[in-house]
Design an enzyme around this catalytic site. Structure first.
Site, PDB file in Angstrom:
ATOM      1  CD  GLU A   1       3.396  10.308 -10.554  1.00 20.54           C
ATOM      2  OE1 GLU A   1       2.340  10.700 -10.088  1.00 20.54           O
ATOM      3  OE2 GLU A   1       3.709  10.566 -11.784  1.00 20.54           O
TER       4      GLU A   1
ATOM      5  N   PRO B   1       9.682  -2.879  -4.043  1.00 20.73           N
ATOM      6  CG  PRO B   1       8.760  -5.008  -3.680  1.00 20.73           C
ATOM      7  CD  PRO B   1      10.290  -4.345  -3.924  1.00 20.73           C
ATOM      8  CB  ALA B   2       5.148  -1.169  -0.090  1.00 25.03           C
TER       9      ALA B   2
ATOM     10  CB  CYS C   1      -2.344   8.819  -4.855  1.00 25.27           C
ATOM     11  SG  CYS C   1      -2.642   8.048  -6.242  1.00 25.27           S
TER      12      CYS C   1
ATOM     13  CG  ASN D   1      -1.749   3.108  -2.983  1.00 27.39           C
ATOM     14  OD1 ASN D   1      -0.854   2.686  -3.494  1.00 27.39           O
ATOM     15  ND2 ASN D   1      -2.524   4.059  -3.160  1.00 27.39           N
TER      16      ASN D   1
ATOM     17  CD  GLU E   1       4.948   6.708 -12.467  1.00 21.10           C
ATOM     18  OE1 GLU E   1       3.917   6.496 -11.939  1.00 21.10           O
ATOM     19  OE2 GLU E   1       6.219   6.359 -12.005  1.00 21.10           O
TER      20      GLU E   1
HETATM   21  P1  NAP Z   1       5.396   5.741   1.922  1.00 25.99           P
HETATM   22  O1  NAP Z   1       5.341   5.265   3.313  1.00 25.99           O
HETATM   23  O2  NAP Z   1       6.027   6.928   1.323  1.00 25.99           O
HETATM   24  O3  NAP Z   1       6.277   4.236   1.163  1.00 25.99           O
HETATM   25  C1  NAP Z   1       6.338   4.231  -0.212  1.00 25.99           C
HETATM   26  C2  NAP Z   1       7.644   3.474  -0.695  1.00 25.99           C
HETATM   27  O4  NAP Z   1       8.686   4.073   0.036  1.00 25.99           O
HETATM   28  C3  NAP Z   1       7.615   1.863   0.081  1.00 25.99           C
HETATM   29  O5  NAP Z   1       8.122   1.046  -0.675  1.00 25.99           O
HETATM   30  C4  NAP Z   1       8.400   2.209   1.202  1.00 25.99           C
HETATM   31  O6  NAP Z   1       9.102   1.062   1.802  1.00 25.99           O
HETATM   32  C5  NAP Z   1       9.491   3.392   0.903  1.00 25.99           C
HETATM   33  N1  NAP Z   1      10.236   4.026   1.809  1.00 25.99           N
HETATM   34  C6  NAP Z   1       9.897   4.350   2.993  1.00 25.99           C
HETATM   35  N2  NAP Z   1      10.621   5.251   3.604  1.00 25.99           N
HETATM   36  C7  NAP Z   1      11.747   5.304   2.773  1.00 25.99           C
HETATM   37  C8  NAP Z   1      13.033   5.953   2.714  1.00 25.99           C
HETATM   38  N3  NAP Z   1      13.267   6.710   3.964  1.00 25.99           N
HETATM   39  N4  NAP Z   1      13.594   5.728   1.998  1.00 25.99           N
HETATM   40  C9  NAP Z   1      13.339   5.261   0.801  1.00 25.99           C
HETATM   41  N5  NAP Z   1      12.331   4.211   0.644  1.00 25.99           N
HETATM   42  C10 NAP Z   1      11.356   4.659   1.692  1.00 25.99           C
HETATM   43  O7  NAP Z   1       3.990   5.392   1.253  1.00 25.99           O
HETATM   44  P2  NAP Z   1       2.899   4.245   1.381  1.00 25.99           P
HETATM   45  O8  NAP Z   1       2.220   4.321   2.576  1.00 25.99           O
HETATM   46  O9  NAP Z   1       3.469   3.011   1.066  1.00 25.99           O
HETATM   47  O10 NAP Z   1       1.835   4.667   0.163  1.00 25.99           O
HETATM   48  C11 NAP Z   1       0.720   5.324   0.425  1.00 25.99           C
HETATM   49  C12 NAP Z   1       1.315   6.968  -0.120  1.00 25.99           C
HETATM   50  O11 NAP Z   1       1.673   6.723  -1.526  1.00 25.99           O
HETATM   51  C13 NAP Z   1       0.078   8.263  -0.125  1.00 25.99           C
HETATM   52  O12 NAP Z   1       0.720   9.306   0.386  1.00 25.99           O
HETATM   53  C14 NAP Z   1      -0.356   8.071  -1.540  1.00 25.99           C
HETATM   54  O13 NAP Z   1      -0.977   9.265  -1.910  1.00 25.99           O
HETATM   55  C15 NAP Z   1       0.973   7.810  -2.227  1.00 25.99           C
HETATM   56  N6  NAP Z   1       0.629   7.499  -3.543  1.00 25.99           N
HETATM   57  C16 NAP Z   1       0.711   8.280  -4.630  1.00 25.99           C
HETATM   58  C17 NAP Z   1       0.665   7.954  -6.030  1.00 25.99           C
HETATM   59  C18 NAP Z   1       0.538   8.734  -7.247  1.00 25.99           C
HETATM   60  O14 NAP Z   1       0.701   8.320  -8.243  1.00 25.99           O
HETATM   61  N7  NAP Z   1       0.845  10.204  -6.996  1.00 25.99           N
HETATM   62  C19 NAP Z   1      -0.074   6.506  -6.123  1.00 25.99           C
HETATM   63  C20 NAP Z   1       0.018   5.669  -5.059  1.00 25.99           C
HETATM   64  C21 NAP Z   1       0.144   5.933  -3.654  1.00 25.99           C
HETATM   65  P3  NAP Z   1       8.614   0.371   2.965  1.00 25.99           P
HETATM   66  O15 NAP Z   1       7.402  -0.181   2.668  1.00 25.99           O
HETATM   67  O16 NAP Z   1       9.649  -0.658   3.497  1.00 25.99           O
HETATM   68  O17 NAP Z   1       8.405   1.320   4.264  1.00 25.99           O
END
Ligand code: NAP
Length: 488
Positions: free
Chosen positions: A261, A186-187, A295, A162, A469
């Protein structure tokens, strides 16, 4: 570097193209992960699909570079970060366009993200030379306590789609400032921005192996293999709470230090005495920055009975006036969602809310046609226990709940496992601060719709995360305190 994507004409600056996995300062071409423009479902590029062996080579590269980077004077590390900031600023428009293309966000949001992202390099170029230490007497007065800080070691950084630039710089900046070498994953949806930034980092003078970048279709096994390697000492993750929980369990096996985070479910509380126009302005920013895919996005609007109807009318008018379109179209205010799955989730939450009695005042259903579009939507008359009150919407939907008393607002705001961000609007500052204090979250914006600032500690309470952070404490996540018991 040559262009390896079919869509080269989209980019003004060929220096910003992905050239493959980035390990030990070399580009290793490959393919296997298509990157899509979510406004058209068009494939923009393909990036490599790293294996476990590739990831372990990246660890090797980070290890080989670690001693040299650690020994690089803080001032020299700072100057490299500062040059990286300057280069990002010089390439801001191309980076913003790249973010818009692969993430879908509207160009103004993408430009805002690039400026915010670059600022982490400038901020941590300033913090690199200010790593704290301590010198104290023991309470007995007989001895001295000396506390130094060492770089924590090789750091694995995992970022979401995002904010493809800012979530990376918010980790790389403090890690490099602290003297750590890193592997960034990265994602899969938005890797092009990360690779483009690595290219600028090399131009800024980041030595080979200090920053390595890899993409993979198997994040679980690949990240687990890195965490199992005893040379890796830090995991800094930004993403969903679900994946965060899994990674905490993985990291426990080798007791790797974790910064997390995670997800949010921010309440946006508006009291009767709030400045209505200011509250509506703030609501639009808190809800619609990144089309709700943030988020910190306001996920639940709690509005006091006396101002409720005016707030609903005002928010409906503003949301209905927004223009949807591809992120890169200069007229666009709201871009597409990241994937069809994201649209389906939003649709499910809205449909469930309507079944529970919610009234849709604008929007309310996915847009047919090409691209993953969901229109700005306002819901009112929701029960406090609606499913949408407990899940991250991650889209342009504003559910509005009515409340009567301050205690009720606090109770509703805290009725969640998350605790990242909260917003409070009231002209009575002591009430706003009292309510902000009572809400269980890591961050509270008072009479503001935006809280993110590289100079402030960003992070969550409860299941929204561990650690912070940004700010002066962000660098501590990448430092290991070392205590010397000194007799002299
Ligand atoms: P996500 O599905 O948790 O993925 C985040 C990252 O983790 C991606 O690089 C993903 O890779 C990787 N990943 C997924 N499964 C994994 C595993 N089993 N082991 C290691 N890495 C893994 O989250 P998202 O959909 O990309 O992002 C949205 C979420 O992020 C929301 O919940 C949002 O609130 C949160 N967020 C939080 C903050 C904060 O500062 N608190 C900031 C921004 C976003 P792939 O893309 O290859 O699956």
């Amino acid at each position: 570097m040559t262009l390896d994507t079919p869509s080269g004409e989209d980019f003004a600056d060929p220096h910003l193209h992905a050239g493959g996995l980035y390990i030990a300062g070399a580009w290793e071409p490959g393919h296997g992960i298509p990157v899509m423009d979510p406004s058209s479902a068009r494939i923009l590029a393909e990036v490599p699909d790293a294996t476990i062996a590739d990831a372990l080579r990246a660890v090797e590269a980070a290890e080989a570079a670690a001693a040299g980077w650690r020994a690089t004077p803080p001032r020299a590390r700072a100057e490299i970060l500062r040059r990286w900031f300057t280069l990002m600023t010089e390439h801001a428009e191309d980076l913003a366009r790249l973010i818009s293309l692969e993430n879908g966000k509207a160009l103004p949001d993408a430009r805002g993200e690039v400026a915010y992202a670059a600022e982490f390099f400038r901020w941590y170029s300033e913090e690199a030379v200010r790593v704290p230490g301590e010198f104290r007497h023991t309470p007995s007065g007989a001895h001295h306590i000396l506390v130094d800080h060492d770089p924590i070691g090789i750091s694995v950084l995992i970022t979401p789609w995002n904010f493809p630039a800012a979530m990376a710089t918010r980790k790389i900046g403090p890690a490099l400032a602290a003297g750590c070498t890193v592997i960034l994953k990265p994602a899969s949806e938005t890797p092009l921005t990360a690779y483009a930034m690595a290219r600028l980092g090399a131009e800024a003078g980041v030595p080979p192996g200090v920053v390595n970048v890899l993409t993979t279709t198997q994040p679980g096994p690949v990240v687990s293999a890195m965490l199992a390697d005893p040379r890796v000492r830090k995991l800094s993750f930004t993403g969903s709470t679900g994946v965060g929980r899994t990674l905490l369990a993985e990291a426990a096996k080798t007791v790797v230090s974790c910064s997390m985070e995670l997800g949010g479910n921010a309440p946006f509380v508006v009291f009767d005495d709030a400045d209505l126009a200011a509250a509506l302005d703030g609501a639009m920013i808190a809800k619609m920055r990144n089309a709700g895919e943030a988020c910190t996005a306001a996920n639940r609007f709690y509005v006091q009975a006396g101002i409720h109807d005016a707030f609903v009318a005002g928010l409906t008018a503003r949301m209905a006036a927004l223009k949807l379109g591809p992120g890169t179209d200069p007229a666009t205010q709201v871009g597409p969602m990241i994937t069809a799955k994201a649209v389906a989730k939003i649709d499910r939450l809205v449909t469930q809310a309507v079944a529970r009695g919610a009234r849709v005042t604008t929007g309310g259903a996915p847009l047919p046609g090409i691209g993953y579009f969901y229109p700005p939507t306002v819901l009112e008359n929701l029960p406090a226990d609606a499913e949408i009150a407990h899940e991250e919407i991650f889209g342009p939907v504003a559910p509005i709940y009515r409340f009567d008393t301050e205690e009720q607002a606090i109770r509703m705001a805290n009725d969640t496992e998350y605790g990242l961000a909260a917003y409070v609007y009231s002209r009575d500052l002591s009430r706003a601060l009292r309510v902000g204090k009572a809400i269980e979250s890591g961050m509270v914006a008072i009479n503001r719709g935006l809280m993110s600032d590289p100079a402030a500690p960003f992070g969550g309470a409860k299941q929204s995360g561990l650690g912070r952070e940004g700010g002066v404490t962000g660098i501590l996540e990448f430092l290991e305190p070392k205590y010397f018991a000194v007799a002299f």
